[in-house]
Write an enzyme that holds these catalytic residues in place. Structure first.
Site, short mmCIF file in Angstrom:
data_model
loop_
_atom_site.label_atom_id
_atom_site.label_comp_id
_atom_site.label_asym_id
_atom_site.label_seq_id
_atom_site.Cartn_x
_atom_site.Cartn_y
_atom_site.Cartn_z
N ASP A 101 0.98 -1.14 0.00
CA ASP A 101 0.15 0.14 0.06
C ASP A 101 0.99 1.26 0.06
O ASP A 101 2.06 0.80 0.57
CB ASP A 101 -1.58 -0.02 1.37
CG ASP A 101 -1.75 -0.84 0.65
OD1 ASP A 101 -1.77 -1.59 0.11
OD2 ASP A 101 -2.25 -0.93 2.42
N1 URA Z 1 -0.74 -5.95 3.88
C1 URA Z 1 -1.63 -5.04 3.97
O1 URA Z 1 -2.85 -4.56 4.48
N2 URA Z 1 -0.91 -3.74 3.32
C2 URA Z 1 0.14 -3.88 3.01
O2 URA Z 1 1.02 -3.12 2.01
C3 URA Z 1 0.68 -5.36 2.74
C4 URA Z 1 -0.39 -5.72 3.16
#
Ligand code: URA
Length: 229
Positions: A101
């Site tokens: 993310d």
């Molecule tokens: N899980 C999440 O919620 N975000 C990420 O970036 C990676 C794994």
């Protein structure tokens, strides 16, 4: 491979432009200017053109320490992408093996090799991704068992695959998962009434984020790291 041929295969330059670049002293091998077109490039040597690394023929594999506020995509009009951080020739041939993310930091693997990245991202391959997680609410020891059993995520059928939770202190834990569902770690903690406020990926399989890489920095993977997947 001859250096002029290597430059043609790794960049958009024709053979004659590659020779001109060599003559001008624009090409270095392991930091030393090389002007000879017939110079033989060996595996592992770092070749730069105008200061940019063009060193690897064939499949390329690299790790990046992703800073926050960068996007795991090849193009974005608002935010810089992780590919923008790579000062590397033919960056358009690379793809991201498992996205993070925008606010997640840490290890991102980037490659030209689709089969290799499939081994990382496919839940069937059981490749563990380990995250350091910071939470708003206190962690309960019972969560270790809950995550080992699997939890139900909103709008998903079935349970998450068994995950390993190691509680570090009241608000920090390490979580290793072998799937990569959308926002999975955040949604797993949301499913048990907690909230993730910090997420940092430390490792993927046996590949551990290199301590020497500051946020935004990258390096090529070693042969052992590539073979470990
Ligand atoms: N899980 C999440 O919620 N975000 C990420 O970036 C990676 C794994």
């Amino acid at each position: 491979m001859r250096l002029d041929k290597f430059i043609c295969e790794s960049t958009e330059l024709t053979r004659s432009f590659a020779k001109k670049a060599l003559h001008r002293g624009d090409v270095t091998c392991d930091g030393e200017v090389v002007k000879s077109s017939s110079f033989k490039v060996k595996a592992g040597q770092i070749i730069c053109l105008d200061g940019k690394v063009i060193s690897v023929v064939g499949p390329r594999f690299l790790m990046l320490n992703k800073p926050a506020d960068t996007i795991c995509a090849t193009f974005d009009i608002v935010h810089p992408t992780v590919i923008d951080l790579l000062d590397i020739e033919k960056a358009d041939t690379l793809h991201i093996a498992g996205r993070l993310d925008i606010d997640t930091t840490g290890l991102v693997l980037i490659t030209t090799d689709g089969q290799w990245s499939h081994k990382i991202t496919s839940p069937k391959k059981d490749c563990g991704k380990c995250y350091l997680v910071t939470l708003t609410d206190e962690l309960d020891a019972s969560l270790v068992e809950t995550f080992a059993q699997g939890v139900e995520l909103r709008n998903e059928d079935g349970l998450t695959k068994p995950a390993v939770l190691e509680i570090i202190d009241s608000h920090h834990a390490r979580l290793t998962i072998t799937e990569g569902k959308y926002h999975q770690v955040k949604r797993m903690f949301a499913a048990v009434g907690n909230k993730v406020v910090g997420l940092h990926r430390e490792s993927v399989g046996k590949i551990v984020l290199d301590d020497d890489l500051a946020p935004g920095e990258w390096r090529f993977l070693t042969d052992e790291e590539i073979a470990s997947v």
